[in-house]
Every structure is written in C-alpha cells, then in structure tokens.
Design a protein around this motif. Structure first.
Motif, PDB file in Angstrom:
ATOM      1  N   GLY A 104      20.440   4.521  44.017  1.00 14.02           N
ATOM      2  CA  GLY A 104      20.007   5.874  43.671  1.00 14.02           C
ATOM      3  C   GLY A 104      19.017   5.933  42.528  1.00 14.02           C
ATOM      4  N   GLU A 105      18.294   4.827  42.327  1.00 16.35           N
ATOM      5  CA  GLU A 105      17.351   4.777  41.214  1.00 16.35           C
ATOM      6  C   GLU A 105      16.044   4.135  41.674  1.00 16.35           C
ATOM      7  OE1 GLU A 105      17.540   2.918  36.756  1.00 16.35           O
ATOM      8  OE2 GLU A 105      18.075   1.551  38.386  1.00 16.35           O
ATOM      9  N   VAL A 106      14.924   4.689  41.189  1.00 17.59           N
ATOM     10  CA  VAL A 106      13.639   4.057  41.449  1.00 17.59           C
ATOM     11  C   VAL A 106      13.191   3.352  40.175  1.00 17.59           C
ATOM     12  CG1 VAL A 106      11.216   4.358  42.072  1.00 17.59           C
ATOM     13  CG2 VAL A 106      12.969   5.808  43.134  1.00 17.59           C
ATOM     14  N   LEU A 113      12.719  -0.589  44.211  1.00 20.03           N
ATOM     15  CA  LEU A 113      11.897  -1.264  43.204  1.00 20.03           C
ATOM     16  C   LEU A 113      10.449  -1.149  43.652  1.00 20.03           C
ATOM     17  CD1 LEU A 113      12.156  -3.266  40.658  1.00 20.03           C
ATOM     18  CD2 LEU A 113      11.558  -5.009  42.326  1.00 20.03           C
ATOM     19  N   ILE A 114       9.634  -0.484  42.842  1.00 19.60           N
ATOM     20  CA  ILE A 114       8.238  -0.306  43.226  1.00 19.60           C
ATOM     21  C   ILE A 114       7.344  -1.073  42.270  1.00 19.60           C
ATOM     22  CG2 ILE A 114       6.361   1.360  43.418  1.00 19.60           C
ATOM     23  CD1 ILE A 114       8.396   3.362  44.359  1.00 19.60           C
ATOM     24  N   VAL A 115       6.506  -1.926  42.838  1.00 23.83           N
ATOM     25  CA  VAL A 115       5.530  -2.641  42.029  1.00 23.83           C
ATOM     26  C   VAL A 115       4.175  -2.052  42.358  1.00 23.83           C
ATOM     27  CG1 VAL A 115       4.442  -4.866  41.605  1.00 23.83           C
ATOM     28  CG2 VAL A 115       6.888  -4.742  42.067  1.00 23.83           C
ATOM     29  N   ALA A 122       8.804   6.598  39.464  1.00 22.55           N
ATOM     30  CA  ALA A 122       9.888   5.816  38.888  1.00 22.55           C
ATOM     31  C   ALA A 122      10.806   6.647  38.003  1.00 22.55           C
ATOM     32  CB  ALA A 122       9.316   4.649  38.103  1.00 22.55           C
ATOM     33  N   ASP A 123      12.085   6.295  38.049  1.00 19.74           N
ATOM     34  CA  ASP A 123      13.043   6.856  37.091  1.00 19.74           C
ATOM     35  C   ASP A 123      13.049   6.007  35.830  1.00 19.74           C
ATOM     36  OD1 ASP A 123      13.930   8.816  38.962  1.00 19.74           O
ATOM     37  OD2 ASP A 123      15.055   7.224  39.976  1.00 19.74           O
ATOM     38  N   ARG A 124      12.703   4.768  36.002  1.00 16.66           N
ATOM     39  CA  ARG A 124      12.685   3.836  34.892  1.00 16.66           C
ATOM     40  C   ARG A 124      11.475   2.933  35.109  1.00 16.66           C
ATOM     41  NH1 ARG A 124      16.110  -0.622  33.944  1.00 16.66           N
ATOM     42  NH2 ARG A 124      17.045  -0.329  35.985  1.00 16.66           N
ATOM     43  N   ILE A 125      10.760   2.614  34.026  1.00 14.54           N
ATOM     44  CA  ILE A 125       9.537   1.814  34.159  1.00 14.54           C
ATOM     45  C   ILE A 125       9.701   0.511  33.392  1.00 14.54           C
ATOM     46  CG2 ILE A 125       7.064   1.709  33.680  1.00 14.54           C
ATOM     47  CD1 ILE A 125       7.002   4.751  33.876  1.00 14.54           C
ATOM     48  N   LEU A 126       9.408  -0.616  34.091  1.00 22.04           N
ATOM     49  CA  LEU A 126       9.359  -1.916  33.432  1.00 22.04           C
ATOM     50  C   LEU A 126       7.898  -2.354  33.412  1.00 22.04           C
ATOM     51  CD1 LEU A 126      12.289  -3.659  35.334  1.00 22.04           C
ATOM     52  CD2 LEU A 126      12.397  -2.457  33.142  1.00 22.04           C
ATOM     53  N   VAL A 127       7.484  -2.958  32.307  1.00 23.18           N
ATOM     54  CA  VAL A 127       6.106  -3.423  32.233  1.00 23.18           C
ATOM     55  C   VAL A 127       6.095  -4.941  32.193  1.00 23.18           C
ATOM     56  CG1 VAL A 127       3.946  -3.365  30.949  1.00 23.18           C
ATOM     57  CG2 VAL A 127       5.413  -1.343  31.019  1.00 23.18           C
ATOM     58  N   MET A 128       5.303  -5.534  33.077  1.00 27.29           N
ATOM     59  CA  MET A 128       5.204  -6.997  33.093  1.00 27.29           C
ATOM     60  C   MET A 128       3.903  -7.439  32.452  1.00 27.29           C
ATOM     61  SD  MET A 128       6.751  -8.586  36.571  1.00 27.29           S
ATOM     62  CE  MET A 128       6.974 -10.195  35.852  1.00 27.29           C
ATOM     63  N   PHE A 129       4.028  -8.496  31.669  1.00 31.07           N
ATOM     64  CA  PHE A 129       2.845  -9.092  31.061  1.00 31.07           C
ATOM     65  C   PHE A 129       3.072 -10.597  30.977  1.00 31.07           C
ATOM     66  CE2 PHE A 129       0.210 -10.417  27.459  1.00 31.07           C
ATOM     67  CZ  PHE A 129      -1.018  -9.921  27.866  1.00 31.07           C
ATOM     68  N   GLU A 130       2.146 -11.353  31.534  1.00 27.16           N
ATOM     69  CA  GLU A 130       2.215 -12.812  31.524  1.00 27.16           C
ATOM     70  C   GLU A 130       3.573 -13.350  31.955  1.00 27.16           C
ATOM     71  OE1 GLU A 130       0.754 -13.976  27.695  1.00 27.16           O
ATOM     72  OE2 GLU A 130      -1.324 -13.677  28.335  1.00 27.16           O
ATOM     73  N   GLY A 131       4.089 -12.794  33.059  1.00 27.53           N
ATOM     74  CA  GLY A 131       5.306 -13.327  33.643  1.00 27.53           C
ATOM     75  C   GLY A 131       6.591 -12.855  32.989  1.00 27.53           C
ATOM     76  N   ARG A 132       6.458 -12.020  31.971  1.00 28.04           N
ATOM     77  CA  ARG A 132       7.675 -11.532  31.315  1.00 28.04           C
ATOM     78  C   ARG A 132       7.752 -10.012  31.422  1.00 28.04           C
ATOM     79  NH1 ARG A 132       6.702 -12.639  25.923  1.00 28.04           N
ATOM     80  NH2 ARG A 132       4.658 -13.387  26.606  1.00 28.04           N
ATOM     81  N   ILE A 133       8.972  -9.507  31.305  1.00 29.38           N
ATOM     82  CA  ILE A 133       9.118  -8.057  31.218  1.00 29.38           C
ATOM     83  C   ILE A 133       9.061  -7.719  29.737  1.00 29.38           C
ATOM     84  CG2 ILE A 133      10.705  -6.145  31.544  1.00 29.38           C
ATOM     85  CD1 ILE A 133      11.493  -7.454  34.167  1.00 29.38           C
ATOM     86  N   VAL A 134       8.005  -6.993  29.347  1.00 28.71           N
ATOM     87  CA  VAL A 134       7.756  -6.812  27.916  1.00 28.71           C
ATOM     88  C   VAL A 134       8.156  -5.435  27.410  1.00 28.71           C
ATOM     89  CG1 VAL A 134       5.937  -8.536  27.770  1.00 28.71           C
ATOM     90  CG2 VAL A 134       5.357  -6.193  28.394  1.00 28.71           C
ATOM     91  N   ALA A 135       8.411  -4.508  28.326  1.00 25.64           N
ATOM     92  CA  ALA A 135       8.787  -3.184  27.829  1.00 25.64           C
ATOM     93  C   ALA A 135       9.542  -2.429  28.901  1.00 25.64           C
ATOM     94  CB  ALA A 135       7.532  -2.395  27.438  1.00 25.64           C
TER      95      ALA A 135
END
Lengths: 507, 382, 337
Positions: free
Chosen positions: A282-284, A454-456, A467-480
């Motif tokens: 139930g989450e994007v 999960l939307i990329v 999105a309900d929640r946003i992850l930010v990827m940078f250089e292979g890591r989740i940075v925020a």
C-alpha cells in the motif's frame, strides 16, 4: 532565414500523417511543436529535412518555393536536424564527429584535422557550447553529446535547427544549461523548432507554439496566454488531469526488504553499495537519481536479473536473494522494465505472444507441452480492452504499436496478474501525456489494491507526483530519504541530493 | 457497468481483436511471385553465361526443357526430386530451428555424418532384429548421436560463451577425420576392403523404397514420410509448444527472454540438441534410404547446402520444405540437363546457384521486374 | 580451357546424337574426379572417343558430383545407351545394383572385379604392378640419393597395386645390383603408407611430394590422379636434378604437356584400350559378363617412353628393363614377395 510550410499533406497508404499543415518558422524565434507520439511531428520534420517529399503542398524559404528530393537537400538549404537518438561515432573525437562527411581537406585530399579543430572551437566560442574538441564521444556525458549534435548542424551552416525531443535524455540541471544554449542560438538569429511533449518545457522556452494532433495543426498560440491544461487539451483532444489523483495509502506489511546489498561489476567496482530499503504494502516508493547512479542495478537485483555479491533480499517474508527471475515473478513480483524495446517486448512477436511473454508456461495457457493459443489470444484481447491498448487485432506484431500502446501492453501484462510488488523502471519514458496519465493511474490502483510499488524514474516530476516516500540514489548508494505524503517533499532538496549534495547523510 | 449493452459491446470489441488478417497481396507476392520471377531472372542470366561459354541457342533451350522435365516431368523425375530433398529438408529443419533460437549452427554437416554413421553401425550390429524395428531404431540412433554431437557446441556456448559458429565449424572438421578413422576399424570396415567403407545396412534396416513395384529404378523411399512428419513436428515445436516459444523468444530478443525468466543456457542446449537430432536423422535417412553404407564424404556437403536452404525457407518449416523440394528439383533436373543437352555440370551448378541467389534476394527481383509488384512507398508510418 | 572444350565437345556430341538417334551409343559415368581429371576418367573417356572415331558410334558422359549421384546417373542413362561404362572402384556397389535391377543393360566397370561375376557386367582390372615393377627398377637405377618416394589417394587396391609393384621393382634392383635403395611411403607387407585421402587436391600433391623430398627422395610416384599434378609443379620449381616424378595411368608427358620435362616415365594403365575392347565386344554381340585383365603381355599396362630423360637413362639400364619385361611376360620372373 524564414521557412514556411504551406498546405503540406503526406500519406502513407491509408494513413494520413500530415493533413494540410501550415507552419511558419522565423529566424530569431523558438517555435515549440507539441504533439503526442504518432501525431505527425516526425513526418513533418522529415519532410523539412528532405527525407520525405510531401504529396501536396510546398515549402518556401524566404518566400521562394523549394523542392527537396533527398536527405541531403534540407541541410544544403540550411535546415539542420538534431535527432533524439544521437548519430555519433563513439570512438571518434568531437572534432572528427563534427566534420564527418564534410571534412576539410588539404592538397591531395589529406584530412586537415587542425583546421577542423579550429572551426569547431570557433563555433564553440560563438554560442557558448563549451565542448572539448579533442575528447572522445564515449567519454562525454549525454548532455555534452547532444551539444556535439548541435555543433554538427551549426558547422554545416544551418540557419534553422530542428531539435527533436532534446530534453528527454537530460537531467533537470542539464535542461537549464540546454535552454541557455537555445537562447544564445536564438539571439544569433537562428530559427529553432523545439519538438517535445513536455508541457512546462515548451512553455518555458518557446516564443510561439503549434500543437499537432492526428496530422493536423489543432492549436496555435502565445505561451504567455496559454497554460499546461489548455495545451494538453489541444494535444490530446480532451481535458487531462496532471496531478495524479491519489488518496492516502494504507501502509501495510513489509513487501520487500533489501539489507546491505552489494553488487559488483567485472572489475569489482561497487555498482550497489550497501543498499538497504523497505517497500510496504500500500505504499509507492520512488527512487530518484540522475541516470547511471545504480538505479538500473537496483532493479536488476530485485528482479533477479543480476546476482548480488552479498546482502539479503526478502520478498513478503521469504528470502529470494538467490531465486530465479521466473520464481520471483511467480511469487507475485511485476516488473515494468526501463527499456521496453530491449527487455519488455519482442517487436516481431504478436501482441498476443507478448502478453504472455513471462507467463506462457502457466497451466492457464497450456495443454501438456503445448501452448493453448486460443486461451492466450482471449486473454490478450481482454488485457488490450482493460488497458486501452489501441490495436485493430491481437495478431499484429507488437512493433506496429505506437510507443504509448506498447508501454500499455507491457503494463497490462505485468499488472493484470495477481501481484504483491510492482517494480516499475522509467514507466512513462518517451510517452505522451495521455498515456502517462493512464499508466500513473494504474500504478496508483495497484497500490490501493495492497501492492508495494517501487518506481524508478529520472523524471523528478513523476517521482514527486506518485511517490509516498522518495529515496535518492547517488553513486550506487541511497543517500537521502524524503517523506512525500501529500506531496510535501522539498523539490529543491531532492534535486540537490540527486547531484550528490547529501553525501554521507544517508537515511 | 455490466448491463447487456455494455457486455455486448465488449464482446464485439473482443471479436474484432481476435479476427485474423486476411491473406494479403504482400504475402502472395513474397510467397509466389518473387520465386517465379527469380527463376526467370536466373534462367536468363544462366542463358547469357552459357552463350558466353560457346553453347548455342538450341542447346540452351534444350537444357532448360531438360531442367523442367528432369525435375518434375515424369514419375522418375518427381521421385528423384523428392529423394534428393529428404535429407536436405531434415537437416534444414534443424538449422532453421536453430536460427529461430538465435543460434547460427554451421555444424549440420558433422552431425549428419556422425548420425548417419551411427545408424549404419547400429543396423549391421543387430541384423537379427525384424524389419520395422531395426529401421526405426537405426533412425533413432542417428538422431541421438546427431543430438549428442550438436550438444557439445550447445554446452560450450551455454557454459563458457564459446561462439557456436566457431565450435560447430571445428566439430565439422573433427567429424570428417573421425569418420575416416571409424570407417577403418575392423568391426566397422567392410570385409575384404582396404578403403574406408562401412559394412552394409541389412535389408531390414533400410527405409523401404516406395515405388519399386512400378520400376526398380525409382529411388523414392519411406524417408519422404519422415520428412513430412518432421516438418509438422518442427512447426508444432516452434509455434505451438512451450519450449518452442522460448526458442523463438531467445532468438528474436535474448534480453527480453532473460527478462521473461527463460533460461538461456537450457534454451541453447535444447535447441542445439534438437537441431542435431534432425541433422543426424538426415544422415540416417540418407544411408538407410539411398546409400546403404557409410563412406568418407557420404554427406556430399548436404549439411552446408542445408544452411542455404534454411535461410531460403526463412527458417519456417513449410518454407524449408518448399526450398528443399526446389533444391532437390535443381539436382534432379541438373542431371537431366547433363544427359539431354550435354551441358557441363559446372554450368549447371552456376544456374542452380543463380536461382537460389535471386530467390534469396527478393529486393533484387523486385528491382528487375518493377511492373510485377505493387509499388512500395518510400519510408513508412511516421 | 578444359571447361570450354568440354562444353563444346558435349554440344557437338549432342548435335550428332540428334541427327542419328539410332546409332550405337556408348556412355560413361565418371566418379567424383570428373571427366578432365588427367587420370583414369579421362583415359577411359579416351577409349570411348577412340571408338567414336574408329567405329562411328555415339558417345556421351555424365559427371558425378557426389556418391549419391552414382545410382541416379546410372539410372538416367537407361534406355539411351547400348553399353554403360562406369569408372572407378568406388562405383562398384552402384554398378552392381544397377546391373541387378536392369539385367538387359550391358555394363562395364573400370577398376573393379566382381566375385562372383555378374552376367551383364565386364570388370576391367589391370596388373599395374607389372608395369610399376619396371618403373621401380628404373627409378632405383636412376636415383642419386638412394631414396624413392610414393604416395596414394585412398588406400584401395587399384591404387596400392601401383605402389606394390614400385616397391618390389626397387627391391629387385637392390638384389641384382647389391644396392640399398629404399622406398618411402608404402609398406607392401602391412599395407600401410602415405595417402592424401582424396583424388582432387593439388595442394596435397604438392605437400606430400615436398615431405618425401625433405626426407631425401629424388624420384616420387604419386598414385592419386590429378593430385600428382601438384607434385609435378613442385618438381618443376625445384628442377629435375632435385626431384623427378613418375606419372600414372596415362603418359603424363602428353596429358600434362606444360610440365612434360619433370616426368621420368609414366606407369601406363591402358583403360582406353580395355574400354575400347568392351565397346567393340558389345557392338559385335560378343559381350559377355566377366573380367578383362590388362597385362604387360596384352598391352593393357606398360611403361611410357622416358621423354626428356631418354638420353639420361643409361642404355644398360634400358636393356635390363627390357629383359625384365620379357621375363614377366613369359612367367620366369614373378613380381612381389
């Protein structure tokens, strides 16, 4: 230089691609050309560049009628095209690519690269392009490669530049820089035709806008008096909603959990570097990031296309770290791949065949060793109706469909099944407004039915809207990580994180 | 939502989506008009070449009549055409199946040689078995050995990524030398012979001749049924079976096949093995139906001709069947050209090759005979 | 060149056959070597040509491209030929099968003897070892290195019989003169030796001769039809002081005139004579299934003139060879063993 199209009509068999189109292109002006995929934009531009000859109508340059008989005639008359797909030789330098085909030669026909470099630098300076003339194309980022394409047409002394969907491959920051270049070209007196289906961009850069629908000009206007809603209506032919209408989701159990996942490339570089994330029912969850920062690998790890070096992937309570692609799919994981042409479909196969590409072996579709094609075809027809895939028949090759319909076909295949988790990578890339709206609504439907989604996407707008929640990827890591319930995440902060500003502040 | 009218409309839409397209003019041109014009073009060019080498016009005319008569003009001609087509079609089916799965298998020659040899060895090893059993087991042995030999290339590709073009070419070379060695082994070599030739296939192991009650010289044998069965089987396998769907998907777009969870290694080995079985069957049919023994080079390059055949038939079983009959007809008709018109066998080979080149290049044929075809609009849909 | 003449010839024949369809017709089916192999197919065809000239009959040939063609080629000649001549040991099975299926058709096969004989087939075989014995004796007398070489096409009797005779002839020279001339490439006892594995690769002919030359041989006998032409071109390049070739089947100074000077002599296998004899028998209705054996005595085998080496061969050696020939014919000298 002014170019006028008068009463241009072009037919392909029974299909009328351009129907009595009139258009004026003026020097020192940016003309925005807006239209859905298949509206006839490309045909129009191919006529201008001389690739097609019109069945009716004429082209006038500075008031004088001209006729183009081949692909070279357009550029000879000063009309240059910058294609969406770059036509560059990766192992050549910038200067070599720019002069390719019109190389400056010295006596006895030797290639005068020094002269070529000087000419390239002169153009560079004049328009503020800042392209290193001696760099190899393959070493340059996409945004710079695009400038090389522009250099190519300027080198050929084009006065009219046709830019076909130029921003599709750029990050938001690159788009800003790109607009600056367009403006400097305009100031130098060049005529620019800017083709896109992105409404806010066309409003930002154009001096005048033409909207094309089903081969006809359906709207014309001044960007100052237009807004996105009006433009979209002209383009699609009906009112379009922009804000994804979604209620608050009901967050349930953890559907996907990745802990400390590392993926290595052949040289042991870390493609994924200690990635941990959770997606709830139930989450994007939206994964933002500039392309090439590990998003592709993240999706490959989740869907089983690539092995991970270490870490754990749990899907609905079960360890699937080493499960096969088919096994994960069978457990209820849907995957909308980032490149539908490469991964998501087989163009020469029929729509029916594509609809069962990853479920053809299931008992519903088989009798013993054989596939029950009538069952497959009926299912495919049903999916086509359910997901508004517009085709006269399910027996047509999928490659015949327009881009939007192809993507709807892929989405239909993935979402019509009983699913628990939807992994959607660039789900609306290259699609028109109408298809984007549709696919977004379906992804939200999946969430509301209790799937984890999960939307990329490299389109920040898309992530922000869905999105309900946003992850930010940078250089292979989740940075925020940002909470985006009710769209409250700070767009600027996300943009900064994408550029690496959040380094070390991983959530 | 589900009132009667809506349901009716949905049903109507479904029906439309499920309606098949009619057989179009384009298909007709591709399947019939192009081959006819190709043959005409090849014969004209062949005539010019014959003229250039000093053959007079009446002889050229006679030789073309002989080509037609020798390939289809009599019962014997049809029998010869089909006899020549049997092993070509069988091997071509295997290759076409491989092409569909994205495998450019050049190894039919080797698979055919070893399959045929195995069939001979099996049949003379169990001479006491009764007729249909010995024959069928001989064919089966040929297929199994062909499959096993082709699997080597498949396994190498699946596990190490070794390209099948290279491995199958090498396996061909190995098979040729291996055959010469095998044929010299005392158990296999015919008694009283110093040259490499195997013992004979016993009568019970032979594919029975079908028309010898009419004329003992008619060579058509029961392999023709085997050929038709194989066409039907490969069609079913490719277009109806689960594994065939995986074959075709892997061939058309390996990335998409991987995305869809198909196991590429399994597909590669299975497709290679099936192709090898068909090539081995071709060898077995040739030795059990025509030659009656194995000797070096008994394959007569059929494994390579079958590549052209599979491409000509566009890797479709029915296309391969027709291409095989064309090849068989050219072979039988070419013989008649030599007999009736005394045209050199080398010239005949040139004309045969020209016909194949023109059929394989439909665009060339369309360019030569523009009035025979609907005009193609430049470009395509925008 | 040969291609053109061949086609022209075939066309000319055809015109003839149309004008007199009822004439006696002799037909020949070649093996995969082709009609212009400068070897046994061509020599046998010469027998048909000679018959055409002398008896005014018709003649035609069919070339086989593959083994599977043998039977079909034989069948396609049915009804239009009075006698069908097949050439080559490898066609033995196909000829026997055709003869059994068509008992009224007359057949003859070069290089094959059926046991038991077939009523409508004449096998033509040759005591080539007799002629090769003379060649071996000659070569042993001419060698300067004391090493001779030979190689064959395929290890089949019509090939190895040359090699047998050659080795025995050289050995005979050794026992007469107390020399130790050795022959590389064939062991008559174990029936093993050097074989190219084909009858068509000129490159193989060159490579095998080169190997033998490297091992010291200065006279080589290639028994592989046109393959020997490759050996001849090597001898041509090295010079005949280094390497000489002994031809087989026909007098190769005639069939390979460009390199006539490299041939010390040729071991003649007069297939043209036996083929002509079979045709004559068929015409005269004296055709009878069985066997014709070509020998030194009846001229079916023999040694060709020494060509460019006519003066180089010592008169003494020539006389010895004449003596041996007479001894073989009258049976006082048995070859082999």
């Amino acid at each position: 230089m002014d170019v006028e199209l008068r009463g241009i009509t072009k037919r392909f068999g029974p299909v009328v691609a351009n129907d009595n189109v009139n258009m004026m292109i003026r020097g020192g002006e940016v003309l925005g050309l807006l239209g859905e995929n298949g509206a006839g934009k490309s045909t129009m531009m191919n006529i201008l560049s001389g690739l097609y000859s019109p069945d009716e109508g004429e082209i006038l340059i500075d008031g004088k009628p001209v006729s183009f008989d081949g692909p070279g005639d357009g550029i000879a008359a000063g009309i240059g095209m910058v294609h969406q797909h770059f036509m560059l030789v990766p192992v050549f330098t910038v200067a070599e690519n720019v002069v390719l085909g019109v190389e400056p030669t010295g006596p006895l026909g030797y290639l005068d690269l020094k002269k070529a470099r000087a000419q390239v630098d002169a153009i560079n300076k004049q328009y503020g392009l800042h392209v290193p003339a001696d760099a190899l194309i393959e070493d340059l980022p996409v945004g710079i490669q695009q400038r090389v394409e522009i250099l190519k047409v300027l080198f050929r002394e084009a006065d009219v530049l046709i830019l076909d969907e130029p921003t599709a491959v750029l990050t938001p920051q690159e788009v800003e820089e790109f607009f600056a270049i367009v403006n400097s070209l305009k100031e130098a007196g060049k005529a620019i035709v800017f083709i896109t289906h992105k409404l806010h961009e066309i409003l930002a850069i154009s001096d005048r806008i033409n909207v094309l629908r089903q081969g006809r000009i359906t709207g014309e206007g001044d960007p100052k008096t237009l807004d996105e809603a009006k433009l979209a209506e002209m383009m699609v032919g009906r009112p379009v909603s922009f804000t994804v209408s979604k209620g608050a989701g009901t967050r349930g159990r953890v559907m996907l959990e990745m802990s400390d996942v590392i993926m290595l490339d052949v040289t042991d570089e870390r493609l994924l570097d200690h990635v941990s994330l959770k997606v709830h029912s139930g989450e994007v969850v939206g994964v933002a990031g500039v392309q090439g920062n590990g998003q592709t690998e993240l999706v490959e790890a989740i869907t089983g296309l690539e092995r991970v070096a270490s870490g754990k992937i749990i899907f609905d309570g079960e360890d699937i770290t080493h499960a096969s692609v088919r096994d994960r799919h069978r457990r209820g994981m849907a995957h909308i791949p980032e490149d539908r042409h490469r991964d998501g479909m087989i163009s020469p196969f029929t729509i029916a065949e594509n609809m069962v590409l990853n479920s053809y072996y299931e008992p519903t579709y088989t009798r013993g060793m054989a596939i029950d094609w009538s069952a497959v075809q009926e299912t495919a027809a049903k999916y086509c109706l359910d997901f508004d895939v517009r085709t006269p028949s399910v027996f047509l090759p999928a490659g015949n469909l327009s881009g939007g319909n192809q993507q709807k076909m892929v989405v239909a295949r993935e979402l019509e099944r009983q699913t628990k988790l939807v992994v959607a990578s660039q789900p609306t890339r290259g699609l028109d407004v109408g298809s984007i709206e549709y696919i977004h609504a379906r992804l939200i439907d999946a969430r509301d039915e209790g799937d984890g989604v999960l939307i990329v996407s490299s389109e920040l707008d898309e992530i922000m809207g869905l999105a309900d929640r946003i992850l930010v990827m940078f250089e292979g890591r989740i940075v925020a990580e940002f909470d985006n319930t009710d769209g409250k995440a700070d767009r600027n902060a996300v943009g900064l994180a994408m550029a690496g500003a959040h380094q070390g502040a991983a959530a | 939502m589900t009132d009667g009218k809506d349901l009716q409309k949905v049903n109507e839409d479904m029906r439309k989506l499920l309606a098949r397209a009619a057989f179009g003019r384009g298909n007709f041109e591709d399947l019939f008009v192009v081959p006819v014009f190709a043959v005409v073009a090849a014969l004209v060019l062949g005539a010019l070449i014959m003229l250039a080498t000093g053959v007079d016009l009446p002889t050229i005319g006679r030789s073309f009549v002989a080509l037609a008569v020798g390939s289809a003009g009599s019962l014997n001609a049809v029998s010869e055409t089909l006899t020549a087509a049997i092993p070509l079609v069988l091997a071509g089916l295997g290759l076409g199946l491989g092409f569909r799965a994205g495998l450019f298998n050049i190894g039919a020659e080797g698979q055919l040689l070893l399959g045929g040899t195995a069939a001979v060895v099996f049949t003379f090893s169990f001479p006491s078995l009764p007729f249909p059993i010995l024959m069928l087991f001989g064919l089966l042995t040929g297929a199994l050995v062909g499959a096993a030999y082709a699997s080597i290339a498949g396994i190498l590709k699946a596990t190490t990524g070794a390209h099948e073009v290279i491995t199958t070419i090498m396996l061909n070379l190995i098979s040729i030398r291996l055959l010469e060695y095998i044929l010299r082994q005392p158990y296999i070599q015919r008694e009283g012979r110093a040259d490499p030739v195997s013992k004979s296939v016993p009568d019970a192991g032979q594919l029975p001749r079908l028309l010898d009650w009419l004329d003992p010289n008619l060579r058509l044998h029961a392999g023709v049924f085997l050929m038709l069965l194989a066409v039907a089987f490969v069609w079913w396998l490719l277009f109806r079976s689960k594994i065939g769907f995986a074959f075709r998907a892997s061939g058309a777009n390996p990335d998409a096949a991987r995305y869809a969870g198909m196991r590429s290694g399994l597909v590669i080995v299975a497709a290679m093995a099936t192709a090898g079985a068909l090539a081995g069957l071709a060898g077995a049919a040739q030795v059990q139906g025509v030659l009656g023994r194995a000797s070096p080079g008994f394959s007569a390059q059929m494994g390579f001709d079958a590549i052209a055949l599979a491409l000509l038939g566009r890797s479709h079983p029915v296309g391969i069947l027709f291409a095989g009959i064309l090849f068989g007809g050219l072979e039988a008709g070419g013989r008649q050209m030599q007999v009736d018109a005394g045209v050199s066998i080398d010239l005949i080979s040139i004309i045969q090759a020209l016909i194949i080149v023109f059929i394989a290049a439909p665009l060339l044929v369309r360019a030569i005979f523009p009035w025979g075809f609907r005009k193609i609009t430049k470009g395509g849909k925008a | 060149m040969t291609f053109l003449t061949k086609t022209g010839l075939a066309a000319a024949l055809l015109v003839g056959s149309v004008s007199a369809a009822s004439a006696f017709t002799a037909c020949q089916v070649t093996d995969t070597g082709g009609i212009d192999d400068a070897g046994f197919n061509q020599t046998a065809w010469k027998g048909v040509q000679d018959s055409i000239e002398e008896y005014g009959i018709e003649g035609r040939f069919l070339e086989s491209q593959a083994e599977a063609d043998y039977e079909a080629n034989l069948n396609s000649l049915l009804g239009s030929c009075d006698v069908i001549v097949t050439v080559g040991f490898l066609m033995g099975d196909a000829t026997a099968a055709a003869a059994a299926a068509n008992p009224d058709q007359k057949y003859s096969i070069v290089d094959f003897a059926y046991d038991p004989t077939i009523p409508n087939v004449v096998g033509q075989v040759y005591a080539t070892d007799q002629a090769a014995f003379l060649a071996g004796y000659l070569a042993a007398g001419m060698t300067e290195t004391g090493v001779l070489g030979t190689f064959g096409g395929i290890n089949i009797p019509p090939v190895t019989i040359f090699m047998d005779g050659f080795v025995h002839g050289a050995n005979h020279y050794n026992s007469v003169h107390g020399t130790e001339v050795s022959v590389l490439g064939w062991n008559p006892e174990s029936k093993e030796g050097l074989f190219t594995g084909n009858f068509d690769s000129l490159d193989d002919g060159r490579a095998f001769a080169q190997n033998l030359y490297d091992e010291g041989a200065d006279i080589v006998l290639p028994v592989a039809g046109p393959v020997g032409l490759g050996s001849a071109s090597l001898a041509n390049e090295l010079g005949t002081d280094e390497l000489k070739i002994i031809g087989v089947d026909a007098d190769q100074t005639q069939t390979d005139p460009d390199r006539a000077h490299v041939y010390l002599t040729s071991v003649l296998k007069r297939m043209d004579a036996t083929v002509q004899a079979v045709i004559k028998a068929a015409m005269d209705d004296t055709f009878e299934g069985g066997l014709i054996v070509g020998t030194l005595e009846n001229g079916g085998v023999g040694l060709a003139p020494f060509g460019a080496f006519e003066d180089a061969v010592p008169a003494e050696l020539k006389a010895e060879i004449e003596e041996i020939r007479a001894a073989i014919i009258d049976g006082s000298l048995t070859i082999g063993g």
